[in-house]
Motif scaffolding. Sequence first.
Motif, PDB file in Angstrom:
ATOM      1  N   HIS A  47       0.901  -1.188   0.150  1.00 39.33           N
ATOM      2  CA  HIS A  47       0.056  -0.049  -0.117  1.00 39.33           C
ATOM      3  C   HIS A  47       0.919   1.249  -0.021  1.00 39.33           C
ATOM      4  O   HIS A  47       1.824   1.264   0.784  1.00 39.33           O
ATOM      5  N   GLY A  48       0.551   2.074  -0.710  1.00 45.99           N
ATOM      6  CA  GLY A  48       1.285   3.452  -0.948  1.00 45.99           C
ATOM      7  C   GLY A  48       2.565   3.678  -1.852  1.00 45.99           C
ATOM      8  O   GLY A  48       3.245   2.427  -1.961  1.00 45.99           O
ATOM      9  N   ALA A  49       2.846   4.634  -2.248  1.00 51.33           N
ATOM     10  CA  ALA A  49       3.992   4.803  -3.193  1.00 51.33           C
ATOM     11  C   ALA A  49       5.214   4.722  -2.312  1.00 51.33           C
ATOM     12  O   ALA A  49       5.279   4.438  -1.174  1.00 51.33           O
ATOM     13  N   VAL A  50       6.391   4.689  -3.219  1.00 60.20           N
ATOM     14  CA  VAL A  50       7.605   4.379  -2.655  1.00 60.20           C
ATOM     15  C   VAL A  50       8.038   5.697  -1.698  1.00 60.20           C
ATOM     16  O   VAL A  50       7.074   7.146  -1.799  1.00 60.20           O
ATOM     17  N   GLY A  51       8.354   5.617  -0.344  1.00 59.65           N
ATOM     18  CA  GLY A  51       8.504   6.647   0.646  1.00 59.65           C
ATOM     19  C   GLY A  51       7.239   6.767   1.674  1.00 59.65           C
ATOM     20  O   GLY A  51       7.260   7.386   2.626  1.00 59.65           O
ATOM     21  N   ARG A  52       6.143   5.903   1.409  1.00 60.99           N
ATOM     22  CA  ARG A  52       5.099   6.035   2.111  1.00 60.99           C
ATOM     23  C   ARG A  52       4.593   4.352   2.695  1.00 60.99           C
ATOM     24  O   ARG A  52       4.783   3.800   1.874  1.00 60.99           O
ATOM     25  N   HIS A  53       4.249   4.448   3.692  1.00 60.53           N
ATOM     26  CA  HIS A  53       3.862   3.123   4.445  1.00 60.53           C
ATOM     27  C   HIS A  53       5.178   2.123   4.296  1.00 60.53           C
ATOM     28  O   HIS A  53       4.996   0.984   3.830  1.00 60.53           O
ATOM     29  N   GLU A  54       6.288   2.684   4.624  1.00 62.31           N
ATOM     30  CA  GLU A  54       7.560   1.613   4.743  1.00 62.31           C
ATOM     31  C   GLU A  54       7.663   1.234   5.963  1.00 62.31           C
ATOM     32  O   GLU A  54       8.588   1.441   6.807  1.00 62.31           O
ATOM     33  N   TYR A  55       6.738   0.185   6.081  1.00 67.62           N
ATOM     34  CA  TYR A  55       6.800  -0.543   7.482  1.00 67.62           C
ATOM     35  C   TYR A  55       8.196  -0.850   7.839  1.00 67.62           C
ATOM     36  O   TYR A  55       8.521  -0.921   9.141  1.00 67.62           O
ATOM     37  N   GLU A  56       8.755  -1.734   6.935  1.00 68.19           N
ATOM     38  CA  GLU A  56      10.084  -2.428   7.494  1.00 68.19           C
ATOM     39  C   GLU A  56      10.877  -1.455   7.865  1.00 68.19           C
ATOM     40  O   GLU A  56      11.638  -1.671   8.725  1.00 68.19           O
ATOM     41  N   SER A  93       8.076 -14.480  24.566  1.00 70.46           N
ATOM     42  CA  SER A  93       9.308 -13.880  25.211  1.00 70.46           C
ATOM     43  C   SER A  93       8.958 -12.549  25.052  1.00 70.46           C
ATOM     44  O   SER A  93       9.905 -11.674  25.585  1.00 70.46           O
ATOM     45  N   ALA A  94       8.359 -12.036  24.538  1.00 68.92           N
ATOM     46  CA  ALA A  94       8.243 -10.323  24.174  1.00 68.92           C
ATOM     47  C   ALA A  94       7.820  -9.771  25.220  1.00 68.92           C
ATOM     48  O   ALA A  94       6.882 -10.188  25.968  1.00 68.92           O
ATOM     49  N   ASP A  95       8.283  -8.592  25.644  1.00 72.44           N
ATOM     50  CA  ASP A  95       7.680  -7.591  26.664  1.00 72.44           C
ATOM     51  C   ASP A  95       6.862  -6.662  26.000  1.00 72.44           C
ATOM     52  O   ASP A  95       6.053  -5.977  26.797  1.00 72.44           O
ATOM     53  N   ALA A  96       7.176  -6.392  24.485  1.00 68.59           N
ATOM     54  CA  ALA A  96       6.098  -5.465  23.915  1.00 68.59           C
ATOM     55  C   ALA A  96       6.182  -6.015  22.339  1.00 68.59           C
ATOM     56  O   ALA A  96       7.297  -6.423  22.090  1.00 68.59           O
ATOM     57  N   ILE A  97       5.130  -5.753  21.998  1.00 63.32           N
ATOM     58  CA  ILE A  97       4.806  -6.064  20.440  1.00 63.32           C
ATOM     59  C   ILE A  97       4.502  -4.645  19.716  1.00 63.32           C
ATOM     60  O   ILE A  97       3.543  -3.896  20.141  1.00 63.32           O
ATOM     61  N   VAL A  98       5.346  -4.410  18.717  1.00 60.02           N
ATOM     62  CA  VAL A  98       4.905  -3.230  18.054  1.00 60.02           C
ATOM     63  C   VAL A  98       4.417  -3.790  16.554  1.00 60.02           C
ATOM     64  O   VAL A  98       4.980  -4.263  16.026  1.00 60.02           O
ATOM     65  N   ILE A  99       3.302  -3.139  16.014  1.00 53.96           N
ATOM     66  CA  ILE A  99       2.688  -3.398  14.650  1.00 53.96           C
ATOM     67  C   ILE A  99       2.569  -2.256  13.972  1.00 53.96           C
ATOM     68  O   ILE A  99       1.849  -1.389  14.452  1.00 53.96           O
ATOM     69  N   ASP A 100       2.915  -2.448  12.911  1.00 58.83           N
ATOM     70  CA  ASP A 100       2.869  -1.214  11.694  1.00 58.83           C
ATOM     71  C   ASP A 100       2.595  -2.152  10.451  1.00 58.83           C
ATOM     72  O   ASP A 100       3.490  -2.730   9.803  1.00 58.83           O
ATOM     73  N   GLY A 101       1.384  -1.982   9.878  1.00 55.58           N
ATOM     74  CA  GLY A 101       1.214  -2.673   8.640  1.00 55.58           C
ATOM     75  C   GLY A 101      -0.076  -2.063   8.005  1.00 55.58           C
ATOM     76  O   GLY A 101      -0.817  -1.325   8.338  1.00 55.58           O
ATOM     77  N   ASN A 102      -0.876  -2.945   7.134  1.00 55.88           N
ATOM     78  CA  ASN A 102      -1.910  -2.616   6.489  1.00 55.88           C
ATOM     79  C   ASN A 102      -3.414  -3.054   7.561  1.00 55.88           C
ATOM     80  O   ASN A 102      -3.186  -3.849   8.243  1.00 55.88           O
ATOM     81  N   TYR A 152      -2.168   2.997   9.500  1.00 56.35           N
ATOM     82  CA  TYR A 152      -3.175   2.232   8.602  1.00 56.35           C
ATOM     83  C   TYR A 152      -3.294   0.833   9.462  1.00 56.35           C
ATOM     84  O   TYR A 152      -4.635   0.199   9.055  1.00 56.35           O
ATOM     85  N   THR A 153      -2.704   0.379  10.226  1.00 53.45           N
ATOM     86  CA  THR A 153      -2.804  -0.837  11.190  1.00 53.45           C
ATOM     87  C   THR A 153      -4.298  -0.675  11.597  1.00 53.45           C
ATOM     88  O   THR A 153      -5.147  -1.684  11.760  1.00 53.45           O
ATOM     89  N   MET A 154      -4.662   0.476  12.013  1.00 53.79           N
ATOM     90  CA  MET A 154      -6.001   0.861  12.725  1.00 53.79           C
ATOM     91  C   MET A 154      -7.173   0.556  11.722  1.00 53.79           C
ATOM     92  O   MET A 154      -8.317   0.490  12.233  1.00 53.79           O
ATOM     93  N   GLY A 256      -1.022   7.990  15.522  1.00 60.03           N
ATOM     94  CA  GLY A 256      -1.925   8.036  14.151  1.00 60.03           C
ATOM     95  C   GLY A 256      -0.987   8.553  12.970  1.00 60.03           C
ATOM     96  O   GLY A 256      -1.339   8.143  11.901  1.00 60.03           O
ATOM     97  N   GLY A 257       0.103   8.663  13.260  1.00 65.53           N
ATOM     98  CA  GLY A 257       1.139   9.003  12.124  1.00 65.53           C
ATOM     99  C   GLY A 257       2.009   7.746  11.543  1.00 65.53           C
ATOM    100  O   GLY A 257       1.625   6.721  11.661  1.00 65.53           O
ATOM    101  N   ASN A 258       3.149   8.173  10.968  1.00 61.37           N
ATOM    102  CA  ASN A 258       4.083   7.032  10.238  1.00 61.37           C
ATOM    103  C   ASN A 258       3.513   6.624   8.978  1.00 61.37           C
ATOM    104  O   ASN A 258       3.880   5.457   8.703  1.00 61.37           O
ATOM    105  N   ASP A 259       3.066   7.472   8.294  1.00 55.84           N
ATOM    106  CA  ASP A 259       2.924   7.255   6.685  1.00 55.84           C
ATOM    107  C   ASP A 259       4.143   7.604   6.001  1.00 55.84           C
ATOM    108  O   ASP A 259       4.647   6.779   5.250  1.00 55.84           O
TER     109      ASP A 259
END
Length: 300
Positions: A47-56, A93-102, A152-154, A256-259
């Motif tokens: 999802h998104g052009a290069v430079g946007r939604h660069e989750y990894e 074993s995770a103390d926290a999980i961070v999710i950024d995706g579609n 966008y994960t939301m 809410g950011g990180n596009d």
Amino acid sequence: MKLLGSTERLARFALAGFGMMIMVSAQAAPVPLPPVKIVLFAGPKQHGAVGRHEYEKDLRELAYMLEHSGTNRQVTTEVIVGQKPRDLAALESADAIVIDGNGDWLKRETGAMFPQYADTDGLTYDAENTAALKGFDALLKRKKTGLVVFHYTMWTDNRAGLIYWNDWLGGAWIPYLSHNPVDKWDIRPIGGKHPVLRGVKPWMPREEMYSRYFLADNAGRTELLNAKPATATNGSGGPVAWAYERPGGGRSMVWGGNDFHDNMHLFAQQRRFLVNGILWSAGVEVPRGGATAELQAGVD
């Protein structure tokens, strides 16, 4: 009775004092805090052009910053890219999980947490996905694992998914009632002394900001950032990030950011806010002046 000479008495007194110093020193030696593990899950870029939604890219940079954050705990990270792990052993074993995706909007995409809306009845999930979500829910509650979710994960249309988000995060983003305009946003910390806000000052990025969330009354939620768009037709703004102390234990944070990926490079305040929030969600004490949030040399 043997009388000791002054030299011998002085020697014995010195030895006794030295022994006391050793005992006090041994008692006062700080016990090392256990290391912390943070798992960052980056959904596939569909999802998104290069430079946007660069989750990894975003999450690999955050992983580096977390490991060099200046906190009093050793932080280790693991970045998982692609579909979310079905085997929950990878998250035990995770103390926290961070999710950024579609989100679940487009049928051709892979949702970071939930199946795509078009593949469901809009109200529930099939038996396999229901079992997987119940397992994840049980893990969060049993281990009191921190949970951090971006942007966008939301996007979740399915009613069952929205109920999970509200339970895990203390709020939800509702498609077509909430909104996500691209604009220049004036982002300011909301008053208070929450640890996530340590060292965080205002910044003004161009961003597709997920905003106008559904936030029911909840004593466990603390709103962290308020954002106002430059364009009047995009509304008057409101909270775009919050922290949540879950009733049964465990911490969550929403942002809410990180596009636009460039914002991770342009704004140290954004980086510090995110690192602070992830550390807090993992139960780590945020440094008094905020976390160190410097990018690794040579990253794009």
